[in-house]
Design a protein around this motif. Structure first.
Motif, PDB file in Angstrom:
ATOM      1  N   THR A 193       0.807  -1.232   0.000  1.00 54.22           N
ATOM      2  CA  THR A 193       0.000   0.000   0.000  1.00 54.22           C
ATOM      3  C   THR A 193       0.830   1.266   0.000  1.00 54.22           C
ATOM      4  O   THR A 193       0.569   2.155  -0.840  1.00 54.22           O
ATOM      5  CB  THR A 193      -0.991  -0.016   1.177  1.00 54.22           C
ATOM      6  N   PRO A 194       1.855   1.567   0.822  1.00 54.44           N
ATOM      7  CA  PRO A 194       2.191   0.912   2.102  1.00 54.44           C
ATOM      8  C   PRO A 194       1.366   1.529   3.240  1.00 54.44           C
ATOM      9  O   PRO A 194       1.022   2.711   3.189  1.00 54.44           O
ATOM     10  CB  PRO A 194       3.667   1.257   2.279  1.00 54.44           C
ATOM     11  N   SER A 195       1.070   0.719   4.278  1.00 56.68           N
ATOM     12  CA  SER A 195       0.302   1.207   5.417  1.00 56.68           C
ATOM     13  C   SER A 195       0.497   0.271   6.606  1.00 56.68           C
ATOM     14  O   SER A 195       0.957  -0.860   6.457  1.00 56.68           O
ATOM     15  CB  SER A 195      -1.180   1.299   5.055  1.00 56.68           C
ATOM     16  N   PHE A 196       0.132   0.797   7.777  1.00 57.50           N
ATOM     17  CA  PHE A 196       0.139  -0.032   8.997  1.00 57.50           C
ATOM     18  C   PHE A 196      -0.819   0.592  10.006  1.00 57.50           C
ATOM     19  O   PHE A 196      -1.133   1.792   9.937  1.00 57.50           O
ATOM     20  CB  PHE A 196       1.546  -0.148   9.603  1.00 57.50           C
ATOM     21  N   ASP A 197      -1.320  -0.227  10.893  1.00 60.57           N
ATOM     22  CA  ASP A 197      -2.081   0.270  12.055  1.00 60.57           C
ATOM     23  C   ASP A 197      -1.807  -0.685  13.216  1.00 60.57           C
ATOM     24  O   ASP A 197      -1.671  -1.902  13.023  1.00 60.57           O
ATOM     25  CB  ASP A 197      -3.581   0.357  11.745  1.00 60.57           C
ATOM     26  N   THR A 198      -1.716  -0.100  14.408  1.00 59.80           N
ATOM     27  CA  THR A 198      -1.370  -0.893  15.591  1.00 59.80           C
ATOM     28  C   THR A 198      -2.038  -0.309  16.829  1.00 59.80           C
ATOM     29  O   THR A 198      -2.343   0.895  16.888  1.00 59.80           O
ATOM     30  CB  THR A 198       0.148  -0.931  15.815  1.00 59.80           C
TER      31      THR A 198
END
Length: 433
Positions: A85-90
């Motif tokens: 995508t780049p992507s992230f979630d935490t």
């Protein structure tokens, strides 16, 4: 058993020689000179002591240190990332720890911890207004949620996600005041800058590094600068506040010094009369004849000189006299010695007593027939208590013990000692030698 008070009177010269008026005046002048010298010495010692107290107090209690803000252990509850995508979630739980090493509480206002990726925010968490107690750490549990929704497109994030390690930074600034001695307050700001490295494969924290930055004053956000008049008013107000605080600190310091001097005077500088006691008696031999009447005995015991002062007690040689109804039946010598600071000097002695010196017509026969013989022991030790190496105070310890011997078992039935202090009134005066 009642106490006995002995008053000492000055003795006349043994050779009949008396000093002339001129010699007396010279002697008095010399004594006054020595007293003045010792007085100035004590004042010098006290000043040095106060300087030491002030230095230690200033370097420990009154020194205001900047509190520290740190992240605690991180427990990850959820972590999703997509390199394409780049992507992230935490989402993770951690603690905001405010460590205060000062001798007073640190009250701080509400703040914000910002988590960033290469300087761009990816999430925030609020720090509520609170207080870290004196020399303690305030721990605030928080839940943090981070994502890349507000993150601009970056090729670096893709490569970093592909590498398996994501590095974020967290920054925070807490402003507050350290309060000392209830009224003195000092503004202090604590800054935090942490680097957190997440292991994407295990979804855990791989490394967390911390460092402390120095805070610099920021320029006005609205571009407004104060006029000359406003600056002068502000400076005058600051000077007035500084003078007020200075007088407050001086008052606090004076009160503190009074407390120190009072405690010092009531503990270290207070001279107490040492105590003289008989220790445990071990009878080696005891013979008695009621018909004569007569007795003789030999026993071992301890002469114990207990010194509760904050300095040694040096005493001269003396004797312990054992008596039956006021008549001496024996004595033992107490050698010249010294009882150390807050300690007991123990001297082993062997005592031999007999009725050879008793007059006829005493109640000794009836007392021997009763099976219990009561004797008294008396002693007086004259010496000096030495404080702070040079200050000396004369003190005499008087002992009066009553001993009951069981004639059937040839043992000591009872031993009661009572210390007699010839000075019934407190004497706070010191003599200079």
């Amino acid at each position: 058993m009642a106490e006995k008070t002995n008053q000492a009177y000055p003795l006349a010269p043994a050779n009949g020689y008396t000093r002339s008026d001129r010699e007396s005046l010279v002697s008095e002048d010399e004594l006054k000179r020595q007293k003045r010298i010792k007085l100035f010495t004590y004042i010098g010692i006290f000043i040095v002591f106060q300087i030491i107290v002030m230095t230690v107090f200033g370097l420990t209690v009154m020194k205001v240190k900047t509190p520290k803000v740190r992240l605690g252990e991180i427990s990850i509850t959820n972590f999703n990332s997509a390199a394409a995508t780049p992507s992230f979630d935490t989402t993770f739980n951690t603690q905001i720890r405010v460590k205060n090493t000062n001798w007073g509480p640190y009250k701080f206002d509400a703040g914000m911890v910002t988590f960033m990726y290469q300087g761009a925010p990816v999430g925030t968490v609020a720090v509520p207004k609170s207080k870290a107690g004196m020399r303690s750490t305030k721990k605030i549990n928080v839940e943090v949620r981070l994502n890349t929704d507000a993150l601009p497109s970056s090729s670096t994030l893709t490569s970093e996600l592909n590498s398996g390690v994501l590095t974020l930074t967290s920054q925070a600034k807490l402003t507050g005041k350290v309060e000392l001695m209830l009224i003195m307050k000092k503004k202090k700001s604590a800054n935090m800058d942490c680097t957190v490295a997440f292991d994407l494969s295990t979804k855990t924290v791989k490394k967390m590094a911390e460092k402390t930055h120095q805070a610099y004053p920021l320029a006005p956000a609205n571009g407004y600068t104060r006029s000359v008049g406003e600056s002068l008013v502000s400076e005058d107000e600051l000077k007035r506040r500084k003078r007020s605080r200075l007088f407050t600190y001086i008052g606090i310091f004076i009160v503190f010094q009074i407390i120190v001097m009072t405690v010092f005077g009531l503990t270290v500088m207070k001279v107490k009369t040492p105590k003289v006691r008989l220790g445990e008696i071990n009878v080696q031999d005891f013979n008695s004849v009621p018909a004569t009447p007569s007795f003789d005995t030999t026993f071992t015991t301890q002469i114990r000189v207990k010194n509760t002062n904050w300095g040694p007690y040096k005493f001269d040689a003396s004797t312990v006299t054992f008596m039956y109804q006021g008549v001496a039946v024996g004595q033992v010598t107490v050698p010249k010695g010294k009882a150390g600071m807050r300690s007991t000097k123990k001297m082993n002695v062997e005592v031999s007593l007999n009725a050879n010196g008793l007059p006829s017509g005493s109640n000794l026969g009836s007392e021997l027939n009763s099976g219990v013989l009561t004797l008294n022991s008396q002693a007086k030790l004259a010496g000096k208590v030495e404080l702070m190496l040079i200050m000396k105070k004369k003190k005499s310890a008087t002992m009066d013990c009553m001993i009951g011997f069981d004639l059937s078992t040839k043992t000591v039935k009872s031993l009661q000692c009572k210390n007699s202090n010839p000075q019934k009134k407190r004497d706070f005066s010191f003599r200079f030698y």
